[in-house]
Design an enzyme around this catalytic site. Structure first.
Site, mmCIF file in Angstrom:
data_model
loop_
_atom_site.group_PDB
_atom_site.id
_atom_site.type_symbol
_atom_site.label_atom_id
_atom_site.label_comp_id
_atom_site.label_asym_id
_atom_site.label_seq_id
_atom_site.Cartn_x
_atom_site.Cartn_y
_atom_site.Cartn_z
ATOM 1 N N CYS A 126 -3.545 -0.925 -2.424
ATOM 2 C CA CYS A 126 -3.776 0.494 -2.729
ATOM 3 C C CYS A 126 -4.615 0.615 -4.006
ATOM 4 O O CYS A 126 -4.216 0.128 -5.072
ATOM 5 C CB CYS A 126 -2.415 1.158 -2.920
ATOM 6 S SG CYS A 126 -2.499 2.892 -3.360
ATOM 7 N N ASN A 127 -5.758 1.275 -3.893
ATOM 8 C CA ASN A 127 -6.621 1.450 -5.064
ATOM 9 C C ASN A 127 -5.944 2.313 -6.123
ATOM 10 O O ASN A 127 -6.082 2.076 -7.316
ATOM 11 C CB ASN A 127 -7.933 2.125 -4.652
ATOM 12 C CG ASN A 127 -8.845 1.184 -3.909
ATOM 13 O OD1 ASN A 127 -9.799 0.662 -4.449
ATOM 14 N ND2 ASN A 127 -8.560 0.928 -2.634
ATOM 15 N N GLU A 149 -5.497 10.379 7.999
ATOM 16 C CA GLU A 149 -4.076 10.216 8.350
ATOM 17 C C GLU A 149 -3.729 11.018 9.601
ATOM 18 O O GLU A 149 -2.918 10.605 10.413
ATOM 19 C CB GLU A 149 -3.184 10.730 7.209
ATOM 20 C CG GLU A 149 -2.986 9.743 6.092
ATOM 21 C CD GLU A 149 -2.093 8.585 6.485
ATOM 22 O OE1 GLU A 149 -1.014 8.819 7.043
ATOM 23 O OE2 GLU A 149 -2.504 7.429 6.237
ATOM 24 N N CYS A 198 -10.870 3.187 -1.713
ATOM 25 C CA CYS A 198 -9.608 3.702 -1.174
ATOM 26 C C CYS A 198 -9.322 2.951 0.123
ATOM 27 O O CYS A 198 -10.252 2.672 0.897
ATOM 28 C CB CYS A 198 -9.754 5.201 -0.898
ATOM 29 S SG CYS A 198 -8.352 5.927 -0.061
ATOM 30 N N THR A 199 -8.048 2.650 0.340
ATOM 31 C CA THR A 199 -7.669 1.871 1.530
ATOM 32 C C THR A 199 -8.138 2.476 2.850
ATOM 33 O O THR A 199 -8.376 1.767 3.812
ATOM 34 C CB THR A 199 -6.127 1.768 1.629
ATOM 35 O OG1 THR A 199 -5.586 3.066 1.397
ATOM 36 C CG2 THR A 199 -5.575 0.753 0.669
ATOM 37 N N HIS A 200 -8.211 3.808 2.882
ATOM 38 C CA HIS A 200 -8.534 4.464 4.154
ATOM 39 C C HIS A 200 -10.038 4.493 4.460
ATOM 40 O O HIS A 200 -10.435 4.726 5.591
ATOM 41 C CB HIS A 200 -8.037 5.910 4.148
ATOM 42 C CG HIS A 200 -6.553 6.040 4.209
ATOM 43 N ND1 HIS A 200 -5.707 5.452 3.295
ATOM 44 C CD2 HIS A 200 -5.757 6.695 5.089
ATOM 45 C CE1 HIS A 200 -4.467 5.752 3.602
ATOM 46 N NE2 HIS A 200 -4.465 6.511 4.687
ATOM 47 N N ASP A 246 0.861 -1.190 0.000
ATOM 48 C CA ASP A 246 0.000 0.000 0.000
ATOM 49 C C ASP A 246 0.895 1.236 0.000
ATOM 50 O O ASP A 246 2.079 1.163 0.344
ATOM 51 C CB ASP A 246 -0.935 0.009 1.225
ATOM 52 C CG ASP A 246 -1.873 1.228 1.196
ATOM 53 O OD1 ASP A 246 -2.282 1.632 0.090
ATOM 54 O OD2 ASP A 246 -2.154 1.803 2.264
ATOM 55 N N SER A 247 0.296 2.359 -0.343
ATOM 56 C CA SER A 247 1.037 3.619 -0.297
ATOM 57 C C SER A 247 1.353 4.027 1.145
ATOM 58 O O SER A 247 2.223 4.850 1.374
ATOM 59 C CB SER A 247 0.215 4.715 -0.969
ATOM 60 O OG SER A 247 -1.059 4.784 -0.360
ATOM 61 N N TYR A 256 -0.305 8.729 -2.616
ATOM 62 C CA TYR A 256 -0.178 8.439 -4.043
ATOM 63 C C TYR A 256 -1.303 9.116 -4.834
ATOM 64 O O TYR A 256 -1.137 9.398 -6.009
ATOM 65 C CB TYR A 256 -0.263 6.930 -4.293
ATOM 66 C CG TYR A 256 1.004 6.148 -4.032
ATOM 67 C CD1 TYR A 256 2.040 6.640 -3.247
ATOM 68 C CD2 TYR A 256 1.156 4.877 -4.583
ATOM 69 C CE1 TYR A 256 3.177 5.885 -3.003
ATOM 70 C CE2 TYR A 256 2.294 4.120 -4.361
ATOM 71 C CZ TYR A 256 3.305 4.624 -3.566
ATOM 72 O OH TYR A 256 4.429 3.876 -3.341
ATOM 73 N N GLY A 257 -2.422 9.325 -4.172
ATOM 74 C CA GLY A 257 -3.590 9.894 -4.857
ATOM 75 C C GLY A 257 -3.326 11.262 -5.471
ATOM 76 O O GLY A 257 -4.039 11.704 -6.361
HETATM 77 N N1 DGL Z 1 -3.791 3.923 -0.586
HETATM 78 C C1 DGL Z 1 -4.464 4.927 -1.368
HETATM 79 C C2 DGL Z 1 -5.654 4.309 -2.112
HETATM 80 O O1 DGL Z 1 -6.172 3.264 -1.730
HETATM 81 C C3 DGL Z 1 -4.938 6.079 -0.518
HETATM 82 C C4 DGL Z 1 -3.834 6.903 0.074
HETATM 83 C C5 DGL Z 1 -2.988 7.622 -0.945
HETATM 84 O O2 DGL Z 1 -3.459 8.566 -1.610
HETATM 85 O O3 DGL Z 1 -1.833 7.223 -1.086
HETATM 86 O O4 DGL Z 1 -6.091 4.857 -3.099
#
Ligand code: DGL
Length: 263
Positions: free
Chosen positions: A70-71, A154, A182-184, A7-8, A39-40
């Site tokens: 990570c999506n 976060e 999204c993971t969060h 994941d990011s 990453y988004g």
């Molecule tokens: N892990 C990213 C996702 O699932 C969310 C956090 C990020 O922007 O890195 O899209």
């Protein structure tokens, strides 16, 4: 060989917990690129090169199957990794993402109007729309980028996250299913369920454990190569005490370590 999860940041730990709860006997290596989150907000080129680096690192950690939790990385990099990178670099390794299993879940109950909330990069890629329409071209899809949610979550500021989520939820009152892409966002699933009581909320922590389990049942050739010592390793590209606390909340008896993923 182990199961790798990338994941990011630490959001992917929620999905990793689902894997471990469902399949506790396997060995896992988690890698979160906390140094470069989010990453988004990155360019597609950056997301692709970070994802390749992470996958190479997890292969160096003896992972035979890697799930990109990570999506954003799934949206931008999975196709390239599966079709170009892996066949040349490590043809025996499997790399999977979270978008297709999520789409399958969202369509299970005959939904015809689907909403998607995700990062800017995921929405820009239109991956969810593309994969949903491949299965049912008659679907009505509404994709909305929700970039304020990750920074608020976060920083542990759930009141702020919920204020933003409340406004976003209004856009989805008429959909059948809402994908939290999204993971969060599993951390906001109860909030979305309260705001949208008639909408099926698709939260990846609730589906990915079963999806991985059924994948391994269908792919015995991979499953027999996976070690089973209940060994879990949590690695990040930047460590701090806040991350450690977040990880400890989900996996109380494990610590996270900082590593350099450059292999
Ligand atoms: N892990 C990213 C996702 O699932 C969310 C956090 C990020 O922007 O890195 O899209």
């Amino acid at each position: 060989m182990k199961i790798g999860v990338f994941d990011s940041g630490l959001g992917g730990l929620v999905v990793t917990k689902a894997f471990i709860d469902t399949l506790p006997e396997y060995d896992y290596v988690y890698y979160g690129d906390t140094a470069r989150l989010p990453y988004g907000e990155k360019t597609s080129g950056q997301i692709l090169s970070y994802s390749i680096e992470a996958v190479k690192f997890l292969i160096s950690q003896k992972c035979g199957i890697i799930i990109i939790a990570c999506n954003t990385a799934t949206s931008i990099a999975l196709r390239y990794l599966q079709q170009r990178f892996i066949p040349e670099y490590a043809p025996d390794v499997k790399v999977l993402g979270v978008v297709i299993p999520t789409v399958e879940e969202a369509l299970q109950n005959g939904a015809s109007k689907i909403g998607v909330v995700a990062t800017n990069a995921t929405i820009r890629s239109h991956i969810y729309q593309e994969e949903l329409l491949k299965i049912n071209p008659d679907l009505q899809i509404k994709e909305v980028a929700t970039p304020e949610l990750v920074p608020a979550i976060e920083s542990n500021d759930f009141a702020r996250a919920e204020n933003f989520a409340k406004e976003y939820a209004k856009e989805f009152e008429n959909v059948d299913s809402l994908i939290l892409g999204c993971t969060h966002y599993p951390l906001l699933k109860d909030f979305f369920r309260r705001e949208l009581p008639f909408v099926q909320i698709i939260s990846q922590d609730e589906l990915m454990g079963n999806k991985l389990s059924s994948y391994l049942k269908r792919h015995i050739e991979i499953d027999i190569c996976l070690s089973r010592n209940h060994d879990y390793k949590f690695l990040v590209s930047r460590w701090n005490t806040h991350y450690q606390q977040v990880a400890a909340g989900l996996f109380p008896s494990f610590s996270i370590e900082e590593v350099s993923a450059n292999v």
